[in-house]
Write an enzyme that holds these catalytic residues in place. Sequence first.
Site, PDB file in Angstrom:
ATOM      1  N   TYR A  50     -47.921 -12.178 -67.859  1.00 28.98           N
ATOM      2  CA  TYR A  50     -46.598 -12.544 -67.393  1.00 28.98           C
ATOM      3  C   TYR A  50     -45.891 -13.396 -68.439  1.00 28.98           C
ATOM      4  O   TYR A  50     -46.451 -14.350 -68.976  1.00 28.98           O
ATOM      5  CB  TYR A  50     -46.686 -13.321 -66.076  1.00 28.98           C
ATOM      6  CG  TYR A  50     -47.030 -12.451 -64.893  1.00 28.98           C
ATOM      7  CD1 TYR A  50     -46.105 -11.537 -64.394  1.00 28.98           C
ATOM      8  CD2 TYR A  50     -48.275 -12.551 -64.277  1.00 28.98           C
ATOM      9  CE1 TYR A  50     -46.420 -10.735 -63.297  1.00 28.98           C
ATOM     10  CE2 TYR A  50     -48.595 -11.762 -63.179  1.00 28.98           C
ATOM     11  CZ  TYR A  50     -47.665 -10.856 -62.697  1.00 28.98           C
ATOM     12  OH  TYR A  50     -47.972 -10.064 -61.616  1.00 28.98           O
ATOM     13  N   LYS A  66     -70.104 -30.791 -45.012  1.00 36.54           N
ATOM     14  CA  LYS A  66     -68.637 -30.682 -44.935  1.00 36.54           C
ATOM     15  C   LYS A  66     -68.157 -29.385 -45.570  1.00 36.54           C
ATOM     16  O   LYS A  66     -68.839 -28.789 -46.403  1.00 36.54           O
ATOM     17  CB  LYS A  66     -67.993 -31.859 -45.681  1.00 36.54           C
ATOM     18  CG  LYS A  66     -68.272 -33.215 -45.112  1.00 36.54           C
ATOM     19  CD  LYS A  66     -67.404 -34.278 -45.771  1.00 36.54           C
ATOM     20  CE  LYS A  66     -67.626 -34.382 -47.263  1.00 36.54           C
ATOM     21  NZ  LYS A  66     -66.758 -35.398 -47.880  1.00 36.54           N
ATOM     22  N   MET A  81     -53.122 -13.391 -59.611  1.00 34.87           N
ATOM     23  CA  MET A  81     -53.673 -13.388 -58.259  1.00 34.87           C
ATOM     24  C   MET A  81     -54.947 -12.554 -58.169  1.00 34.87           C
ATOM     25  O   MET A  81     -55.880 -12.898 -57.438  1.00 34.87           O
ATOM     26  CB  MET A  81     -52.640 -12.868 -57.273  1.00 34.87           C
ATOM     27  CG  MET A  81     -53.110 -12.900 -55.831  1.00 34.87           C
ATOM     28  SD  MET A  81     -51.869 -12.300 -54.666  1.00 34.87           S
ATOM     29  CE  MET A  81     -50.681 -13.653 -54.727  1.00 34.87           C
TER      30      MET A  81
END
Length: 383
Positions: free
Chosen positions: A267, A44, A315
């Site tokens: 951040y 899978k 990110m």
Amino acid sequence: MDADGCGSRVHARIYPDAVAHNLAALRVLAARATPAPRIWATVKADAYGHGLCRVLPSLADADGLAVTQLADARACRDLGWTGPILVYAGLLDPAEADRLALAGLHLALSHAAQIDWLAAAPAAAAPPWVWLRYVGDIGYTGFDDAGYAAAYARCATLLAQGRIAGIGHLNHYGRAEHADGLGQADRRFQAVTRGLPGPRSCCNSAALLRHPGAAQGTDWVRPGLALYGASPLPGIDGAALGLRPAMSLHSRIVGIRDVAAGARIGYNGTIVASAPLRVGLVACGYGDGYPRHAPAGTPVVVDGHAATTLGAVTMDLMPVDLTALPPIAVGAPVVLWGTPELPVEAVARHIGTIAAELLTSLTPRVRVMSARAGDRPPQAACR
């Protein structure tokens, strides 16, 4: 950064030989049963993120493959697999029942509509096997105690008409990793299938590894995660079970900063330096599939040295603490998981997830490459 990783921010190495080793090890465990069951090798999610095309040759000794949906079965055939294929989702809609052209197909059926679709579809040139899924202790999908016998009777009619090739019984354990995880589940499954002919399929990776007698009385076992060298058992890594990791994830240091005590970085100033801090920036982030919620203290290996993250994964980057390490240069290699000193299970435990999630979460911008035959993840211990 070694030559294999040149030109990539983040790269994963796949070790096909490890998959072959793990399959052989699991067959030894299954062979404790008499007669020994056959093995559905579960592939899978593109072979748990390893790439079906990369690992399929290493699964040549499996008796069958197990996939999620019919489209995955076609992909296996396109790659040259000629053996049986089990489709866990069975049929997704009536149209799929009209297109059952693959020989050696096995469908797991979970609800009455799927039987309706098979009954209404044109007879296939190569009728599929069907496996009735019992709802079991996981409770997500499948026929319950009240409806199982009726579903079997309907499938028996299809068998007599030549519209299917056979009927099997399938159960998926919800707690196999626990010492008491099989007893009640097995008793329920045996009760609901008593007197109904057909092969049984029960054992997943956790059942095989945690319960030595679990394969007794089942005709097919269905290992998944363990084929790729990761342990499904809490607190135990694959190496302790005789498994070899089939994926390692690597990056590099792309920046280094010295941060004064009291300074904030990240951040919204998420990271606060309680003392002078040397921060290394690793070229990997949630855009590559590394979990954004990975907390400070998650282990990594920098240039062969044990280190930890500082949290605040972005990110494209994650900060790591280099303060206590010997001098580290920009470009130094970073291991994120999958080597003997840093098993993927250890990273998953710290993040609060499971190894399967990490392995299947890498995004397309991660370069993935197969290691050479005989290669294994580096064996050097952390310095």
